[in-house]
Design a protein around this motif. Sequence first.
Motif, PDB file in Angstrom:
ATOM      1  N   GLN A  27      43.751  37.658  24.374  1.00  0.00           N
ATOM      2  CA  GLN A  27      45.111  37.219  24.033  1.00  0.00           C
ATOM      3  C   GLN A  27      45.685  36.256  25.068  1.00  0.00           C
ATOM      4  N   ARG A  28      45.090  36.229  26.250  1.00  0.00           N
ATOM      5  CA  ARG A  28      45.623  35.392  27.326  1.00  0.00           C
ATOM      6  C   ARG A  28      45.165  33.946  27.145  1.00  0.00           C
ATOM      7  N   PRO A  29      46.090  33.002  27.124  1.00  0.00           N
ATOM      8  CA  PRO A  29      45.678  31.599  27.044  1.00  0.00           C
ATOM      9  C   PRO A  29      44.788  31.237  28.243  1.00  0.00           C
ATOM     10  N   LEU A  30      43.743  30.450  28.021  1.00  0.00           N
ATOM     11  CA  LEU A  30      42.818  30.111  29.106  1.00  0.00           C
ATOM     12  C   LEU A  30      43.520  29.440  30.281  1.00  0.00           C
ATOM     13  N   GLU A  31      44.585  28.675  29.997  1.00  0.00           N
ATOM     14  CA  GLU A  31      45.289  28.009  31.107  1.00  0.00           C
ATOM     15  C   GLU A  31      46.068  28.994  31.979  1.00  0.00           C
ATOM     16  N   HIS A  32      46.206  30.251  31.540  1.00  0.00           N
ATOM     17  CA  HIS A  32      46.863  31.275  32.351  1.00  0.00           C
ATOM     18  C   HIS A  32      45.852  32.062  33.178  1.00  0.00           C
ATOM     19  N   GLY A  33      44.582  31.817  32.956  1.00  0.00           N
ATOM     20  CA  GLY A  33      43.544  32.502  33.721  1.00  0.00           C
ATOM     21  C   GLY A  33      43.317  31.841  35.066  1.00  0.00           C
ATOM     22  N   ILE A  34      42.848  32.608  36.016  1.00  0.00           N
ATOM     23  CA  ILE A  34      42.530  32.074  37.337  1.00  0.00           C
ATOM     24  C   ILE A  34      41.033  32.130  37.591  1.00  0.00           C
ATOM     25  N   SER A  35      40.384  33.207  37.184  1.00  0.00           N
ATOM     26  CA  SER A  35      38.991  33.412  37.557  1.00  0.00           C
ATOM     27  C   SER A  35      37.984  33.062  36.466  1.00  0.00           C
ATOM     28  N   HIS A  36      38.412  32.752  35.264  1.00  0.00           N
ATOM     29  CA  HIS A  36      37.447  32.368  34.235  1.00  0.00           C
ATOM     30  C   HIS A  36      37.985  31.202  33.414  1.00  0.00           C
ATOM     31  N   ARG A  37      37.050  30.393  32.914  1.00  0.00           N
ATOM     32  CA  ARG A  37      37.424  29.199  32.150  1.00  0.00           C
ATOM     33  C   ARG A  37      37.048  29.313  30.680  1.00  0.00           C
ATOM     34  N   ARG A  38      36.356  30.411  30.329  1.00  0.00           N
ATOM     35  CA  ARG A  38      36.001  30.638  28.931  1.00  0.00           C
ATOM     36  C   ARG A  38      36.049  32.136  28.679  1.00  0.00           C
ATOM     37  N   MET A  39      36.221  32.487  27.429  1.00  0.00           N
ATOM     38  CA  MET A  39      36.240  33.888  27.054  1.00  0.00           C
ATOM     39  C   MET A  39      34.814  34.427  27.140  1.00  0.00           C
ATOM     40  N   PRO A  40      34.608  35.497  27.917  1.00  0.00           N
ATOM     41  CA  PRO A  40      33.253  36.067  27.992  1.00  0.00           C
ATOM     42  C   PRO A  40      32.901  36.774  26.685  1.00  0.00           C
ATOM     43  N   SER A  41      31.608  36.996  26.492  1.00  0.00           N
ATOM     44  CA  SER A  41      31.190  37.814  25.357  1.00  0.00           C
ATOM     45  C   SER A  41      31.545  39.272  25.672  1.00  0.00           C
ATOM     46  N   PHE A  42      31.532  40.124  24.636  1.00  0.00           N
ATOM     47  CA  PHE A  42      31.829  41.533  24.880  1.00  0.00           C
ATOM     48  C   PHE A  42      30.777  42.139  25.803  1.00  0.00           C
ATOM     49  N   SER A  43      29.545  41.730  25.663  1.00  0.00           N
ATOM     50  CA  SER A  43      28.469  42.213  26.532  1.00  0.00           C
ATOM     51  C   SER A  43      28.735  41.823  27.991  1.00  0.00           C
ATOM     52  N   GLU A  44      29.161  40.588  28.216  1.00  0.00           N
ATOM     53  CA  GLU A  44      29.506  40.149  29.576  1.00  0.00           C
ATOM     54  C   GLU A  44      30.686  40.957  30.110  1.00  0.00           C
ATOM     55  N   HIS A  45      31.639  41.226  29.244  1.00  0.00           N
ATOM     56  CA  HIS A  45      32.800  42.026  29.633  1.00  0.00           C
ATOM     57  C   HIS A  45      32.357  43.433  30.057  1.00  0.00           C
ATOM     58  N   LEU A  46      31.464  44.058  29.285  1.00  0.00           N
ATOM     59  CA  LEU A  46      30.973  45.388  29.638  1.00  0.00           C
ATOM     60  C   LEU A  46      30.296  45.385  30.996  1.00  0.00           C
ATOM     61  N   GLN A  47      29.476  44.386  31.256  1.00  0.00           N
ATOM     62  CA  GLN A  47      28.804  44.278  32.565  1.00  0.00           C
ATOM     63  C   GLN A  47      29.822  44.122  33.681  1.00  0.00           C
ATOM     64  N   PHE A  48      30.848  43.326  33.434  1.00  0.00           N
ATOM     65  CA  PHE A  48      31.906  43.127  34.424  1.00  0.00           C
ATOM     66  C   PHE A  48      32.583  44.449  34.760  1.00  0.00           C
ATOM     67  N   VAL A  49      32.976  45.196  33.737  1.00  0.00           N
ATOM     68  CA  VAL A  49      33.658  46.474  33.945  1.00  0.00           C
ATOM     69  C   VAL A  49      32.748  47.457  34.668  1.00  0.00           C
ATOM     70  N   GLN A  50      31.481  47.517  34.277  1.00  0.00           N
ATOM     71  CA  GLN A  50      30.538  48.437  34.916  1.00  0.00           C
ATOM     72  C   GLN A  50      30.352  48.132  36.392  1.00  0.00           C
ATOM     73  N   GLY A  51      30.615  46.888  36.797  1.00  0.00           N
ATOM     74  CA  GLY A  51      30.520  46.504  38.200  1.00  0.00           C
ATOM     75  C   GLY A  51      31.704  46.977  39.042  1.00  0.00           C
ATOM     76  N   ARG A  52      32.689  47.612  38.403  1.00  0.00           N
ATOM     77  CA  ARG A  52      33.888  48.118  39.083  1.00  0.00           C
ATOM     78  C   ARG A  52      34.480  47.055  40.022  1.00  0.00           C
ATOM     79  N   PRO A  53      34.919  45.949  39.441  1.00  0.00           N
ATOM     80  CA  PRO A  53      35.334  44.804  40.254  1.00  0.00           C
ATOM     81  C   PRO A  53      36.668  44.959  40.987  1.00  0.00           C
ATOM     82  N   PHE A  54      37.465  45.943  40.603  1.00  0.00           N
ATOM     83  CA  PHE A  54      38.797  46.070  41.174  1.00  0.00           C
ATOM     84  C   PHE A  54      38.928  47.325  42.018  1.00  0.00           C
ATOM     85  N   ARG A  55      39.817  47.272  42.987  1.00  0.00           N
ATOM     86  CA  ARG A  55      40.156  48.466  43.770  1.00  0.00           C
ATOM     87  C   ARG A  55      40.780  49.519  42.857  1.00  0.00           C
TER      88      ARG A  55
END
Length: 151
Positions: A27-55
Amino acid sequence: MILVNVYELDAETSFSALRFLYNLLGQRPLEHGISHRRMPSFSEHLQFVQGRPFRYWYLIEEPNAFDWSWIGAIEVLPSNEFGIHLRKGMQDQGFGRKAVELFLSTHEPLPAIPAVRNGHWLANVAPANEGAIAFFQALGFHKIQETFQLD
């Protein structure tokens, strides 16, 4: 309102939460993003979450929010930077302010480390996201730097 830890969800709730977070990102417009320039696939999103990227990574749950109790998310980095994202239709109703105030009242920033981490809470906002800039200013945040990227 409560903050629900994404990393502590049971298996049954976890997939629904991952789907919610993915849709929220979409839902976030790409111009409001800081760390990504394209919408990831759901599979990429799952990998990102599994990496526990946030404190900390929280779902914002509001039982009185019409048809859905999850209305957004807060992500917090070890650098004391955090962001908040509300799903469409939930902005400009006081939910964001309430969620940030709840977060700030229950969490302390990590101590400063010279040249590594500021000892205060920070909100990074894309320059095109005028609504977020006004939101954080209304909460008492003030600009401390501008960051430039070389592509």
